[in-house]
Design an enzyme around this catalytic site. Sequence first.
Site: not given
Length: 365
Positions: A51, A134, A152
């Site tokens: 990520e 996020y 996202d």
Amino acid sequence: MSHPSVTVQPASDAPDLAAAMLAWYDRHRRVLPWRAEPGRGSDPYAIWLSEIMLQQTTVATVGPYFRDFLSRWPTVADLAAADLDQVLHAWQGLGYYARARNLHACAKAVAGQHGGVFPDTEAGLLALPGIGAYTAAAIAAIAFDRPATVLDGNIERVMARLRRVEVPLPDAKPILRAHAAELTPRRRPGDYAQAVMDLGATVCTPRKPRCMLCPWERSCAAHRAGDAERLPLKRAKAARPTRHGVAFWAVRPDGAILIRKRAPEGLLGGLMEVPSTPWVEARWAATDALAHAPVTAEWRLLNGSVGHTFTHFHLELSILVGTPTDTTDAGVWVRPERLGEHALPTVVKKLVKHALAGLKPPPTP
Ligand code: SF4
């Protein structure tokens, strides 16, 4: 999580939409290096690493870096014990070096303060360096199967089309978040989040969405209206300004080039650079630029310039070439063929390429 709160009409179709999305995911999920096999638990370290790498970068670019990091540092404790320079070096080419520094700081925090185990809640993850809203939601959902609302760019696009949201981004974000939250199921929320990400990446693409392949085709308001490609709307962006700099290509008589380390904070902090003036909005006058020369030399201007676009501005660098008469304490002198051993950001690599090409002697007839 604290986000501007907007409520949307409870959607009676939410359970059916989630079920259809999970069924689609079971058939069409992308195989990704960090993604666990169906039915197997995810490794939080791998999910976190992927990520952070994926922020602002594509899946195709990240794949080799992800494998390289896992083979060098198989656990978060290994990464925490690594030297920051090694991490920055391995990160070269992914850009946004502040993320690599935060990655290392985060590994140290997990190894040092959490016994090598990632927190399993959004709030716990958010407290770690380099993890924003996020990323905390994505890790909580994917690694720990928490019903976090992951939003996202891909998921925003899908929500804007599914519910035909006419408010432009970024003002639409709270509305899109509310729609995403409303649809997130309690069962398999991690798979659901990855499913919508996959749908956005492979089917509900910015251009020419392939609605015929979409599990939400019959419910999608934008598809029904025939204007999916128009959404999401975006507020007009301010133009990106241009900044100017002058780089000093100092070549010792033995061919070694001068490089130096940038200050640890700020853009490209801690990385090696070819010395340059500050990067400013006006073009440099020669006499002002020379006040920033790292060594004394007769400088001459190399033909052409090097352009590089950062997130918030475009940079144009001119290059002055000189052979120094004084080389004390100015930085590190490196033979051109050994420059690859240093953590050079992309803009510096471009500059090196341009200078070496510009200084190459013309071929003999
Ligand atoms: Fe996107 Fe088309 Fe699916 Fe709607 S039907 S979510 S526009 S791919």
